[in-house]
Design a protein around this motif. Structure first.
Motif, short mmCIF file in Angstrom:
data_model
loop_
_atom_site.label_atom_id
_atom_site.label_comp_id
_atom_site.label_asym_id
_atom_site.label_seq_id
_atom_site.Cartn_x
_atom_site.Cartn_y
_atom_site.Cartn_z
N LYS A 135 0.83 -1.21 0.00
CA LYS A 135 0.00 0.00 0.00
C LYS A 135 0.86 1.26 0.00
O LYS A 135 0.58 2.23 -0.71
N SER A 142 -5.83 -3.90 9.26
CA SER A 142 -7.27 -4.15 9.43
C SER A 142 -8.11 -3.00 8.89
O SER A 142 -9.33 -3.12 8.75
N LYS A 143 -7.47 -1.86 8.59
CA LYS A 143 -8.18 -0.71 8.04
C LYS A 143 -8.16 -0.70 6.51
O LYS A 143 -8.76 0.18 5.88
N LEU A 144 -7.45 -1.66 5.92
CA LEU A 144 -7.41 -1.73 4.47
C LEU A 144 -8.78 -2.10 3.92
O LEU A 144 -9.55 -2.81 4.58
N GLU A 145 -9.07 -1.63 2.74
CA GLU A 145 -10.32 -2.03 2.11
C GLU A 145 -10.26 -3.52 1.80
O GLU A 145 -9.18 -4.09 1.66
N LYS A 146 -11.43 -4.14 1.70
CA LYS A 146 -11.45 -5.59 1.49
C LYS A 146 -10.60 -5.97 0.29
O LYS A 146 -10.70 -5.37 -0.78
N GLU A 183 -8.81 -8.37 -2.69
CA GLU A 183 -9.30 -9.25 -3.76
C GLU A 183 -8.98 -10.69 -3.39
O GLU A 183 -7.96 -11.24 -3.80
N VAL A 220 -11.08 -8.46 7.46
CA VAL A 220 -10.61 -8.00 6.14
C VAL A 220 -10.33 -9.19 5.22
O VAL A 220 -10.51 -9.12 4.01
#
Length: 496
Positions: free
Chosen positions: A91, A148-152, A154, A178
């Motif tokens: 990220k 844990s704050k990352l968007e879901k 793939e 997540v």
């Protein structure tokens, strides 16, 4: 490989849905996990879609080794913190700067002077995380928090295989959420959940899993290929899990469970030494033929490490080879700290930097380096946060003296427990003890053995300024032999 699996193991391997596998001690859990991974690959799941994760780096190393033995090297095997590290790096486009344990402790002292367990308060943790974010640094907890704050992700069509799921702490729950788009296959044994002090709680974990994965199926591995049936019979009483499970079973009929009740330390010493000589074949030719045990076949365990100090002295005085994995781990930790404080790792290759490190630690660190794909930044970040429990090497020679917690995941022919008194096991002398966790702790101790389990009760045992007089309530239904103090030999009367 699949042909030799049991019916229970085959059910796990063939079940395609989200799955919890409650695997009893010695039930072939790792073998089943490896078989499940192989089955997924054979079914066409790409290796990059399979994540094998653990909470412990030791378990990750073992799984990586076992997968390689059957030619599987592409599947990602890592810890939760290792995966979080990779996701944050992806990220941010650069490796996250991880504080060492020493740096973290110094920072906490500076931010919260004189405050013990500062991060147990939400407002302090919030302030601490804000400081880390502002300064662009991480510790392992903040790494998980940020991941844990990352968007879901793939993860559709992916599989998340987790080993020792009962050890997952509550801090990991948001990160697991997540990862929920993947199919989950979690292996473990809630009856061996003994890390409440690290945030592992079976009841809360069960509630969380059922909320995130409502259709979660549960399978059981109940046949032990390690423990004799007589041991499992006693262990059954110390199950304490929110998941009800069938009775454990074994085809191993040979086994022994016996306690020794002594009335002072000297009698306990002599009884223990005699027991060791008998099992090591050191008394007579007959016992040598029967036993054929080696020192490496014996664990001496205790709920409290302090109780093992006199035992160590007794054994050394009698010439028994002794290994103390936890003491040795502390020495390794000190050596590792010294290694990290030098500049070698910064300017040399990892292999060159480790040239002067002791052999066991060097081999372990090189294996870790390989586990992390020879990623030097990640390797340094991880070894800077290793704990004593990560550095226990059970392969060293000698009778092993260690706490029950350190023995988890290990096995021996003969297990001897020191300190079966009320107040020590269950350990009720400290505040906030968890009775169910104490039961599970004895369950772990019992199920380390492949053959014999002995325990010692010493009336009047002293520890932490207390005197322990009573036989533990945990051992009420166990066979116990009273050992009387030998009577002094009568002196022959003199004729003069």
């Amino acid at each position: 490989m699949f042909d030799s699996l049991s019916e229970e193991q085959n059910l796990v391997v063939s079940t395609p849905s989200d799955l919890i596998v409650i695997a009893g001690p010695g039930s072939g859990k790792t073998r089943t996990l490896i078989s499940k991974t192989l089955k997924l690959l054979n079914d066409g799941v790409p290796p990059e879609k399979i994540f094998v994760l653990t909470f412990s780096v030791k378990v990750s190393l073992e799984l990586k080794k076992r997968l390689r033995e059957i030619g599987i090297d592409e599947v990602k095997v890592d810890t939760f913190h290792g995966l979080a590290y990779d996701l944050i790096r992806e990220k941010e486009g650069k490796p996250p700067r991880i504080l060492t344990e020493k740096e973290r402790n110094e920072l906490l002292k500076r931010l919260f002077p004189g405050v013990k367990n500062a991060l147990s308060k939400k407002e302090n943790r919030k302030m601490y995380y804000a400081y880390l974010e502002k300064n662009g640094v991480y510790d392992f907890d903040f790494l998980i928090y940020r991941a844990s704050k990352l968007e879901k992700l793939e993860l559709k069509g992916s599989y998340l295989i987790v080993d020792e799921f009962q050890d997952l702490s509550q801090d990991l729950y948001p990160f697991l959420k997540v990862l929920s788009p993947a199919t989950w296959v979690f292996f473990g044994d809630p009856n061996q959940s003994i890390y409440g002090f690290r945030g592992a709680h079976p009841e809360k974990l069960k509630t969380f899993l059922e909320k995130i994965k409502p259709g979660l199926k549960v399978c059981y591995l109940t046949q032990s290929f390690r423990c004799p049936d007589v041991v499992l019979k006693y262990a059954e009483s110390f199950k304490a899990s929110p998941w009800s499970s069938p009775r454990l079973r074994s085809n191993i009929s040979k086994g022994e469970v016996l306690g020794f009740l002594t009335f002072d330390e000297e009698v306990e010493k002599e009884t223990l030494l005699k027991l060791l000589r008998e099992n090591l074949g050191g008394l007579t030719l007959e016992t040598a033929k029967v036993s054929q045990a080696s020192p490496e076949d014996i664990f001496i365990l205790s709920r409290l490490r302090i109780l093992l100090a006199p035992v160590k002295e007794w054994l050394l005085q009698e010439g028994f080879p002794v290994s103390l994995p936890e003491e040795e781990a502390m020495e390794c930790l000190a050596e590792l700290s010294q290694f990290l404080s030098s500049s070698r790792i910064k300017y040399l290759s990892v292999e060159q930097a480790l040239a002067n490190v002791s052999p066991d630690l060097k081999n372990y660190l090189l294996n870790l380096y390989e586990l992390f794909g020879k990623d030097k930044e990640k390797f340094i970040a991880y070894i800077s946060n290793l704990r004593e429990s990560d550095l226990i090497f059970p392969e060293r020679q000698g009778i092993k003296l260690m706490t029950i917690h350190a023995s988890k995941g290990l096995e021996a022919r003969i297990v001897i427990l020191i300190g079966a008194e009320e107040g020590i096991l269950p350990l009720t002398i400290f505040k906030d003890f968890d009775f169910d966790e104490e039961k599970r702790t004895l369950f772990v101790a019992l199920t380390r053995t492949k053959e014999k389990f002995y325990f010692f009760i010493q009336k009047g045992r002293r520890a932490y300024g207390r005197c322990f007089e009573q036989v533990s309530s945990f051992f009420t239904n166990f066979p116990i032999k009273e050992v009387e103090k030998p009577k002094p030999k009568a002196k022959q009367r003199s004729l003069f």
